[in-house]
Design a protein around this motif. Structure first.
Motif, PDB file in Angstrom:
ATOM      1  N   ALA A 126      11.912  -1.897  -2.943  1.00  8.82           N
ATOM      2  CA  ALA A 126      12.985  -3.099  -2.626  1.00  8.82           C
ATOM      3  C   ALA A 126      12.925  -3.987  -3.651  1.00  8.82           C
ATOM      4  N   GLY A 127      12.307  -3.889  -5.085  1.00  9.46           N
ATOM      5  CA  GLY A 127      12.043  -4.625  -6.083  1.00  9.46           C
ATOM      6  C   GLY A 127      11.023  -5.600  -5.991  1.00  9.46           C
ATOM      7  N   ARG A 128      10.181  -5.630  -5.153  1.00 10.17           N
ATOM      8  CA  ARG A 128       9.022  -6.567  -4.805  1.00 10.17           C
ATOM      9  C   ARG A 128       7.614  -6.125  -5.694  1.00 10.17           C
ATOM     10  N   ALA A 129       7.215  -7.007  -6.321  1.00 11.08           N
ATOM     11  CA  ALA A 129       5.820  -6.697  -7.059  1.00 11.08           C
ATOM     12  C   ALA A 129       4.850  -6.552  -6.095  1.00 11.08           C
ATOM     13  N   TYR A 130       3.796  -5.584  -6.663  1.00 11.63           N
ATOM     14  CA  TYR A 130       2.686  -5.544  -5.746  1.00 11.63           C
ATOM     15  C   TYR A 130       1.536  -5.351  -6.535  1.00 11.63           C
ATOM     16  N   HIS A 131       0.283  -5.667  -6.283  1.00  8.08           N
ATOM     17  CA  HIS A 131      -0.796  -5.552  -6.732  1.00  8.08           C
ATOM     18  C   HIS A 131      -2.006  -5.167  -5.788  1.00  8.08           C
ATOM     19  N   ALA A 132      -2.797  -4.237  -5.837  1.00 10.14           N
ATOM     20  CA  ALA A 132      -3.777  -3.798  -4.898  1.00 10.14           C
ATOM     21  C   ALA A 132      -4.638  -4.660  -4.603  1.00 10.14           C
ATOM     22  N   LEU A 133      -5.032  -5.454  -5.719  1.00  7.64           N
ATOM     23  CA  LEU A 133      -6.103  -6.617  -5.332  1.00  7.64           C
ATOM     24  C   LEU A 133      -5.539  -8.007  -5.159  1.00  7.64           C
ATOM     25  N   GLU A 134      -4.137  -8.004  -4.753  1.00  8.74           N
ATOM     26  CA  GLU A 134      -3.652  -9.178  -4.348  1.00  8.74           C
ATOM     27  C   GLU A 134      -4.644  -9.399  -2.935  1.00  8.74           C
ATOM     28  N   PRO A 135      -5.256 -10.515  -2.710  1.00  8.09           N
ATOM     29  CA  PRO A 135      -6.201 -10.597  -1.643  1.00  8.09           C
ATOM     30  C   PRO A 135      -5.481 -10.330  -0.222  1.00  8.09           C
ATOM     31  N   ILE A 142       0.941  -1.267   0.127  1.00 12.33           N
ATOM     32  CA  ILE A 142      -0.013   0.007   0.001  1.00 12.33           C
ATOM     33  C   ILE A 142       0.777   1.373   0.233  1.00 12.33           C
ATOM     34  N   GLY A 143       1.908   1.081   0.676  1.00 14.74           N
ATOM     35  CA  GLY A 143       2.864   2.355   0.823  1.00 14.74           C
ATOM     36  C   GLY A 143       3.479   2.561  -0.749  1.00 14.74           C
ATOM     37  N   ALA A 144       3.784   1.535  -1.287  1.00 13.89           N
ATOM     38  CA  ALA A 144       4.360   1.564  -2.643  1.00 13.89           C
ATOM     39  C   ALA A 144       3.170   2.318  -3.843  1.00 13.89           C
ATOM     40  N   GLY A 145       1.973   1.718  -3.511  1.00 14.19           N
ATOM     41  CA  GLY A 145       1.056   1.793  -4.330  1.00 14.19           C
ATOM     42  C   GLY A 145       0.562   3.247  -4.279  1.00 14.19           C
ATOM     43  N   VAL A 146       0.508   3.889  -3.164  1.00 14.16           N
ATOM     44  CA  VAL A 146       0.018   5.226  -2.884  1.00 14.16           C
ATOM     45  C   VAL A 146       1.145   6.143  -3.323  1.00 14.16           C
ATOM     46  N   LEU A 147       2.358   5.837  -3.186  1.00 17.00           N
ATOM     47  CA  LEU A 147       3.426   6.654  -3.770  1.00 17.00           C
ATOM     48  C   LEU A 147       3.600   6.753  -4.952  1.00 17.00           C
ATOM     49  N   GLU A 148       3.217   5.672  -5.629  1.00 12.62           N
ATOM     50  CA  GLU A 148       3.115   5.570  -7.192  1.00 12.62           C
ATOM     51  C   GLU A 148       2.065   5.932  -7.921  1.00 12.62           C
ATOM     52  N   HIS A 149       0.831   5.989  -7.334  1.00 13.47           N
ATOM     53  CA  HIS A 149      -0.280   5.964  -8.204  1.00 13.47           C
ATOM     54  C   HIS A 149      -1.187   7.085  -7.573  1.00 13.47           C
ATOM     55  N   SER A 150      -0.925   8.053  -6.522  1.00  8.34           N
ATOM     56  CA  SER A 150      -1.667   9.203  -5.903  1.00  8.34           C
ATOM     57  C   SER A 150      -0.766  10.278  -5.868  1.00  8.34           C
ATOM     58  N   ASN A 151      -1.527  11.506  -5.669  1.00 11.93           N
ATOM     59  CA  ASN A 151      -1.016  12.632  -5.339  1.00 11.93           C
ATOM     60  C   ASN A 151      -0.408  12.884  -3.852  1.00 11.93           C
ATOM     61  N   PHE A 152      -0.058  11.644  -3.455  1.00 12.30           N
ATOM     62  CA  PHE A 152       0.021  11.774  -1.990  1.00 12.30           C
ATOM     63  C   PHE A 152       1.066  12.847  -1.366  1.00 12.30           C
ATOM     64  N   PHE A 153       2.109  13.210  -2.005  1.00 14.02           N
ATOM     65  CA  PHE A 153       3.094  14.146  -1.365  1.00 14.02           C
ATOM     66  C   PHE A 153       2.344  15.584  -1.433  1.00 14.02           C
ATOM     67  N   ASP A 154       1.371  15.846  -2.289  1.00 16.30           N
ATOM     68  CA  ASP A 154       0.768  17.137  -2.415  1.00 16.30           C
ATOM     69  C   ASP A 154      -0.099  17.282  -1.469  1.00 16.30           C
ATOM     70  N   ASP A 155      -0.927  16.126  -0.992  1.00 16.80           N
ATOM     71  CA  ASP A 155      -1.753  16.354  -0.022  1.00 16.80           C
ATOM     72  C   ASP A 155      -2.309  15.038   0.427  1.00 16.80           C
ATOM     73  N   PRO A 156      -1.734  14.596   1.527  1.00 18.83           N
ATOM     74  CA  PRO A 156      -1.665  13.150   1.962  1.00 18.83           C
ATOM     75  C   PRO A 156      -3.046  12.738   2.437  1.00 18.83           C
ATOM     76  N   ALA A 157      -3.924  13.739   3.260  1.00 21.41           N
ATOM     77  CA  ALA A 157      -5.277  13.532   3.567  1.00 21.41           C
ATOM     78  C   ALA A 157      -6.258  13.498   2.455  1.00 21.41           C
ATOM     79  N   ASP A 158      -5.921  13.804   1.369  1.00 28.83           N
ATOM     80  CA  ASP A 158      -6.874  14.024   0.351  1.00 28.83           C
ATOM     81  C   ASP A 158      -7.341  12.548  -0.296  1.00 28.83           C
ATOM     82  N   ARG A 159      -6.379  11.543  -0.234  1.00 29.07           N
ATOM     83  CA  ARG A 159      -6.982  10.134  -0.629  1.00 29.07           C
ATOM     84  C   ARG A 159      -8.037   9.756   0.181  1.00 29.07           C
ATOM     85  N   VAL A 160      -7.682   9.919   1.519  1.00 29.66           N
ATOM     86  CA  VAL A 160      -8.518   9.320   2.580  1.00 29.66           C
ATOM     87  C   VAL A 160     -10.033  10.149   2.513  1.00 29.66           C
ATOM     88  N   PHE A 161     -10.144  11.379   2.370  1.00 25.35           N
ATOM     89  CA  PHE A 161     -11.195  12.080   2.342  1.00 25.35           C
ATOM     90  C   PHE A 161     -12.109  11.514   0.931  1.00 25.35           C
TER      91      PHE A 161
END
Ligand code: HEM
Length: 291
Positions: free
Chosen positions: A100-109, A45-64
């Motif tokens: 760290a080079g590990r593959a991730y997918h948000a929908l991995e159960p 989730i840390g990696a997904g959010v860093l790569e796919h959202s505007n996290f650093f501009d507004d970290p709370a925006d994603r939650v809201f």
């Protein structure tokens, strides 16, 4: 074997359920920082959010931005499963490789379940920490089973869903002890919580008439320390210890005073302020008013 029979017994949702009573209660705002941290500490989730959202501009925006549809999967009645599947489908493209080079997918159960587990924790913590009602053992189990139904509405494989509340606890503790990691996103949030102005972001979750107040620098300064206390104080002690996050006996006293104050004064607020809009819509649709 009947392959359509679910492995985890789920309990129905609706106005009589405990999940309706707690998941859309506006006191979940006091859990936002904690569950945000617990999600970001999950490597995927840390990696997904860093790569796919505007996290650093507004970290709370994603939650809201996410919250209305997450609650929609609880309160949308006949439409709830459609809402849940829309949430799932949004995540199909959230995949990649972490630092760290590990593959991730948000929908991995197991990954998707951990995000849900934090929302389940959020609903239960509203009761345990910010409400005067004490959950009985039976109610805690019921709330858990209703959370299984909530999860099912996303239509993601439920092979990672623990069968009961006790098994949930075991898995929760295992993930906290073995899976969660410190990463760039978590460090960023912890630093924001130490800043002199509270990191309130866009305030999309706040009623429009209160937004100017929430953007006011004086208000943000006053809220900075309580925001840190509530967010860090909500983390499991084991997580604070593992990542060396400072927590003193004085912090604990302040947290307990805040929790008790909120629990006792909350019923004095008007009903419309006590519910998230999506939950209020559900109550009006099902019972004709907001309790
Ligand atoms: C129960 C589990 C989850 C729920 C209910 C959920 C819910 C949501 C919702 C409602 C949105 C907003 C979509 C929109 O803006 O239209 C969202 C965005 C997002 N989610 Fe999830 N999510 C879950 C799990 C995950 C996981 C496991 C990851 C990462 C591995 C993830 C990463 C993201 C990202 C990167 C965004 C985009 C944020 C942005 O646009 O700024 N989510 N999520």
């Amino acid at each position: 074997m009947d392959r359509t029979r679910p492995a985890q017994p789920a309990a129905p949702l609706g106005p009589h359920s405990l999940l309706w009573r707690y998941a859309g209660d506006s006191r979940i705002a006091f859990l936002g920082g904690t569950i945000g941290l617990l999600q970001l500490m999950h490597p995927a989730i840390g990696a997904g959010v860093l790569e796919h959202s505007n996290f650093f501009d507004d970290p709370a925006d994603r939650v809201f931005r996410s919250l209305p549809r997450i609650l929609g999967a609880v309160y949308d009645g006949d439409e709830a499963a459609t809402t849940g599947r829309e949430v799932r489908d949004f995540h199909r493209s959230i995949r990649g490789t972490d630092a760290a080079g590990r593959a991730y997918h948000a929908l991995e159960p197991a990954t998707f379940w951990w995000a849900h587990a934090t929302f389940q924790f959020m609903a239960e913590q509203v009761a345990d920490r910010f409400d005067r009602h004490r959950l009985t053992h039976r109610e805690r189990e019921q709330l858990y089973r209703e959370g299984v139904e909530w999860y099912r509405r996303y239509g993601v494989s439920d092979r990672s869903v623990p069968p009961d509340r006790a098994a949930f606890q075991d898995e929760w503790e295992r993930v906290c002890a073995e899976v969660l990691e410190m990463n760039e996103a978590v460090r960023f949030v912890l630093a924001a919580l130490e800043a002199p102005l509270a990191p309130l972001g866009h305030q999309a979750g706040i009623p429009p008439r209160l937004r100017p107040l929430a953007d006011n620098p004086v208000v943000r300064r006053l809220l900075a320390r309580p925001s840190r206390i509530v967010a860090v104080g909500g983390l499991p002690a084991m997580v604070r210890k593992r990542f060396d996050i400072l927590w003193t006996p004085a912090d604990q006293v302040q947290l307990e005073v805040m929790q008790r104050t909120i629990a006792w004064t909350w019923p004095l607020l008007p009903a419309t302020a006590r519910w998230q809009p999506r939950a209020a819509d559900g109550w009006r649709r099902e019972v004709g008013f907001v309790p």
